[in-house]
Design a protein around this motif. Structure first.
Motif, PDB file in Angstrom:
ATOM      1  N   LEU A   1      37.123 -16.113 -47.561  1.00 51.97           N
ATOM      2  CA  LEU A   1      36.071 -16.657 -46.700  1.00 51.97           C
ATOM      3  C   LEU A   1      35.915 -15.830 -45.425  1.00 51.97           C
ATOM      4  CD1 LEU A   1      36.731 -20.491 -47.062  1.00 51.97           C
ATOM      5  CD2 LEU A   1      35.170 -19.030 -48.375  1.00 51.97           C
ATOM      6  N   MET A   2      37.017 -15.268 -44.941  1.00 48.23           N
ATOM      7  CA  MET A   2      36.934 -14.398 -43.768  1.00 48.23           C
ATOM      8  C   MET A   2      36.153 -13.128 -44.095  1.00 48.23           C
ATOM      9  SD  MET A   2      40.680 -14.694 -42.076  1.00 48.23           S
ATOM     10  CE  MET A   2      41.312 -16.246 -41.468  1.00 48.23           C
ATOM     11  N   LEU A   3      36.414 -12.554 -45.268  1.00 52.41           N
ATOM     12  CA  LEU A   3      35.675 -11.359 -45.680  1.00 52.41           C
ATOM     13  C   LEU A   3      34.198 -11.675 -45.902  1.00 52.41           C
ATOM     14  CD1 LEU A   3      38.209  -9.631 -48.082  1.00 52.41           C
ATOM     15  CD2 LEU A   3      37.429  -8.826 -45.848  1.00 52.41           C
ATOM     16  N   ARG A   4      33.905 -12.849 -46.454  1.00 58.00           N
ATOM     17  CA  ARG A   4      32.515 -13.269 -46.644  1.00 58.00           C
ATOM     18  C   ARG A   4      31.803 -13.320 -45.302  1.00 58.00           C
ATOM     19  NH1 ARG A   4      29.336 -17.073 -45.423  1.00 58.00           N
ATOM     20  NH2 ARG A   4      27.610 -17.660 -46.752  1.00 58.00           N
ATOM     21  N   ASP A   5      32.467 -13.921 -44.313  1.00 57.05           N
ATOM     22  CA  ASP A   5      31.882 -14.044 -42.980  1.00 57.05           C
ATOM     23  C   ASP A   5      31.616 -12.671 -42.371  1.00 57.05           C
ATOM     24  OD1 ASP A   5      31.235 -15.849 -40.625  1.00 57.05           O
ATOM     25  OD2 ASP A   5      32.773 -14.560 -39.745  1.00 57.05           O
ATOM     26  N   LEU A   6      32.588 -11.786 -42.467  1.00 58.38           N
ATOM     27  CA  LEU A   6      32.439 -10.433 -41.931  1.00 58.38           C
ATOM     28  C   LEU A   6      31.287  -9.697 -42.613  1.00 58.38           C
ATOM     29  CD1 LEU A   6      33.626  -8.239 -40.053  1.00 58.38           C
ATOM     30  CD2 LEU A   6      35.086  -7.578 -41.951  1.00 58.38           C
TER      31      LEU A   6
END
Length: 80
Positions: free
Chosen positions: A33-38
């Protein structure tokens, strides 16, 4: 001269992220989810349905418990 002694402790449970699995914004430490946000912030456009499904699968894998050699289940959400 005034002497200041400041002891500060900071603790956080993750980032405020959108989770496509339940379509909610919540605090999470899930790396997918962090990579998705980035990625979404850098592209400045929404992901396709297929991309959201792929991120959901990765997020589910990242949330799984991991068995260590000693046979103990390590859950990163639990505090040791």
């Amino acid at each position: 001269m005034i002497e200041k002694n400041i002891n500060t402790t900071v603790s956080f449970d993750g980032l405020l992220l959108y989770d496509p699995r339940d379509k909610k914004i919540k605090t999470s430490n899930n790396p997918a989810l962090m990579l998705r946000d980035l990625y979404c912030r850098s592209q400045k456009k929404p992901l396709s349905t297929e991309e959201e499904e792929f991120i959901s699968e990765l997020a589910n894998m990242a949330d799984e418990d991991v068995f260590v050699p000693a046979g103990t289940i390590v859950n990163p959400k639990e505090k040791l």
